[in-house]
Write a protein that holds these residues in place. Structure first.
Motif, short mmCIF file in Angstrom:
data_model
loop_
_atom_site.label_atom_id
_atom_site.label_comp_id
_atom_site.label_asym_id
_atom_site.label_seq_id
_atom_site.Cartn_x
_atom_site.Cartn_y
_atom_site.Cartn_z
N ALA A 222 0.82 -1.21 0.00
CA ALA A 222 0.00 0.00 0.00
C ALA A 222 0.86 1.26 0.00
O ALA A 222 0.54 2.25 -0.68
CB ALA A 222 -0.94 -0.02 1.20
N ALA A 223 1.95 1.25 0.75
CA ALA A 223 2.82 2.43 0.81
C ALA A 223 3.49 2.67 -0.54
O ALA A 223 3.64 3.83 -0.97
CB ALA A 223 3.87 2.24 1.90
N PHE A 224 3.92 1.59 -1.19
CA PHE A 224 4.56 1.71 -2.51
C PHE A 224 3.59 2.33 -3.52
O PHE A 224 3.95 3.26 -4.25
CB PHE A 224 4.99 0.31 -2.97
CG PHE A 224 5.91 0.28 -4.15
CD1 PHE A 224 7.28 0.20 -3.97
CD2 PHE A 224 5.41 0.30 -5.44
CE1 PHE A 224 8.14 0.15 -5.07
CE2 PHE A 224 6.27 0.26 -6.54
CZ PHE A 224 7.63 0.18 -6.34
N VAL A 225 2.35 1.83 -3.53
CA VAL A 225 1.34 2.35 -4.45
C VAL A 225 1.00 3.80 -4.12
O VAL A 225 0.85 4.64 -5.01
CB VAL A 225 0.08 1.47 -4.41
CG1 VAL A 225 -1.06 2.10 -5.22
CG2 VAL A 225 0.39 0.08 -4.94
N ALA A 226 0.92 4.11 -2.84
CA ALA A 226 0.60 5.48 -2.43
C ALA A 226 1.69 6.45 -2.90
O ALA A 226 1.39 7.56 -3.35
CB ALA A 226 0.45 5.56 -0.92
N LEU A 253 -5.03 -3.52 -3.99
CA LEU A 253 -4.13 -2.35 -4.04
C LEU A 253 -4.50 -1.40 -5.18
O LEU A 253 -3.94 -0.31 -5.27
CB LEU A 253 -2.68 -2.81 -4.21
CG LEU A 253 -2.04 -3.49 -3.00
CD1 LEU A 253 -0.62 -3.94 -3.33
CD2 LEU A 253 -2.01 -2.55 -1.80
N GLY A 254 -5.42 -1.82 -6.05
CA GLY A 254 -5.88 -0.93 -7.11
C GLY A 254 -5.32 -1.19 -8.48
O GLY A 254 -5.46 -0.34 -9.38
N SER A 255 -4.72 -2.36 -8.69
CA SER A 255 -4.20 -2.68 -10.02
C SER A 255 -5.34 -2.68 -11.05
O SER A 255 -6.38 -3.30 -10.81
CB SER A 255 -3.52 -4.05 -10.01
OG SER A 255 -3.15 -4.44 -11.30
N ILE A 256 -5.13 -2.03 -12.18
CA ILE A 256 -6.18 -2.01 -13.20
C ILE A 256 -6.20 -3.30 -14.01
O ILE A 256 -7.17 -3.58 -14.70
CB ILE A 256 -6.05 -0.81 -14.16
CG1 ILE A 256 -4.83 -0.96 -15.07
CG2 ILE A 256 -6.05 0.50 -13.41
CD1 ILE A 256 -4.89 -0.11 -16.30
N GLY A 257 -5.11 -4.08 -13.92
CA GLY A 257 -5.04 -5.31 -14.69
C GLY A 257 -4.24 -6.37 -13.99
O GLY A 257 -3.22 -6.08 -13.36
N ILE A 258 -4.71 -7.61 -14.08
CA ILE A 258 -4.01 -8.78 -13.57
C ILE A 258 -3.69 -9.66 -14.77
O ILE A 258 -4.59 -10.21 -15.40
CB ILE A 258 -4.87 -9.57 -12.57
CG1 ILE A 258 -5.43 -8.66 -11.46
CG2 ILE A 258 -4.08 -10.75 -12.01
CD1 ILE A 258 -4.40 -8.12 -10.51
N THR A 259 -2.41 -9.76 -15.11
CA THR A 259 -2.01 -10.59 -16.24
C THR A 259 -1.69 -12.00 -15.74
O THR A 259 -0.94 -12.17 -14.78
CB THR A 259 -0.79 -9.98 -16.95
OG1 THR A 259 -1.13 -8.67 -17.41
CG2 THR A 259 -0.38 -10.82 -18.15
#
Length: 271
Positions: A222-226, A253-259
């Motif tokens: 979460a900190a990395f994404v923030a 965490l809010g990723s728009i895509g999961i590959t």
């Protein structure tokens, strides 16, 4: 009337893509590559049957200016005969077979062109185009995307090469492009790079719309994404995720895509 309708649908598709920050695409890595030979039309068609939201493929420019779908720089692993992709013609690459290595039932698979792959994409779905060639592929890529611009499908271009990303954004500012990165350590106890701040710096410099990151839970939290969001990089996707627990972690965490290699498994797990 039909042309107007398709154009209208295409506009809706682009608007829908822009809202993906609030959802997760399930993107089939090289197609449904667990079940079918990677980067073949069989793998991409199977991905759609498995309800993927998008497909991801790897693309090189051939010696005669065609864009073909293959991961490696040569054909040995998937065709059994070594031909360097970028110094071969399409006809030379098409003389080989790319499915039998996976299973005899796929014998006869040709190497697809980018056009071939795009034509499998259903209305409203996404094709993620990973560029393996350097910036020399960009003019041909743009020409291809422009030819399909009125189709009701979405394009996301991704590349590890920052200069290639920058060139695309300079020539087609509205085309969505993500810079790709993995994470490395100089020693087992050293910090991972790039850091969130380093990602932000690169994204800002090249004008990318976001970043595609190796799905490393030791790095991305979460900190990395923030930190990325605070720096202006609010859009990211992750690769390659085959466990539902990991997919849920990155989705939260809010990723728009999961590959993923297993779109049916991950799709069911998230939905």
């Amino acid at each position: 009337m039909i042309s107007f309708r398709r154009t209208f649908i295409a506009v809706l598709a682009w608007l829908s893509f822009a809202s993906m920050v609030d959802a997760q695409m399930i993107v089939a890595h090289r197609g449904a590559s667990h079940d079918a030979p990677e980067n073949t039309l069989s793998a991409f068609r199977l991905a759609w049957q498995q309800n993927a939201d998008g497909i991801e493929g790897d693309f090189y420019l051939t010696a005669d200016d065609h864009i073909v779908c293959i991961h490696d720089a040569d054909t040995r692993r998937t065709a059994g005969v070594k031909k360097p992709v970028e110094t071969s013609t399409l006809a030379e690459l098409r003389s080989l077979e790319y499915g039998r290595w996976k299973n005899a039932s796929f014998d006869g698979e040709p190497i697809p062109t980018l056009d071939d792959v795009i034509e499998t994409v259903p209305d409203g779905k996404t094709i993620v185009i990973e560029l393996k060639s350097d910036a020399s592929i960009v003019p041909r890529l743009i020409e291809t995307i422009d030819r399909f611009q009125n189709e009701p499908i979405r394009f996301l271009v991704i590349a590890f090469d920052a200069d290639t990303v920058a060139m695309i954004k300079k020539q087609r500012p509205k085309q969505r492009v993500h810079w790709l990165t993995g994470f490395k350590q100089s020693t087992p106890s050293a910090p991972f790079h790039p850091t969130a701040d380093e990602i932000v710096s690169t994204i800002s410099r090249i004008g990318a719309d976001g970043v595609g990151m190796q799905a490393n839970r030791d790095v991305i939290d979460a900190a990395f994404v923030a930190t990325m969001k605070q720096g202006g990089c609010g859009e990211f996707h992750v690769w390659t995720v085959d466990a539902v627990a990991d997919a849920k972690y990155f989705a939260d965490l809010g990723s728009i895509g999961i590959t993923t290699n297993v779109p049916a498994v991950i799709g069911e797990g998230l939905r």
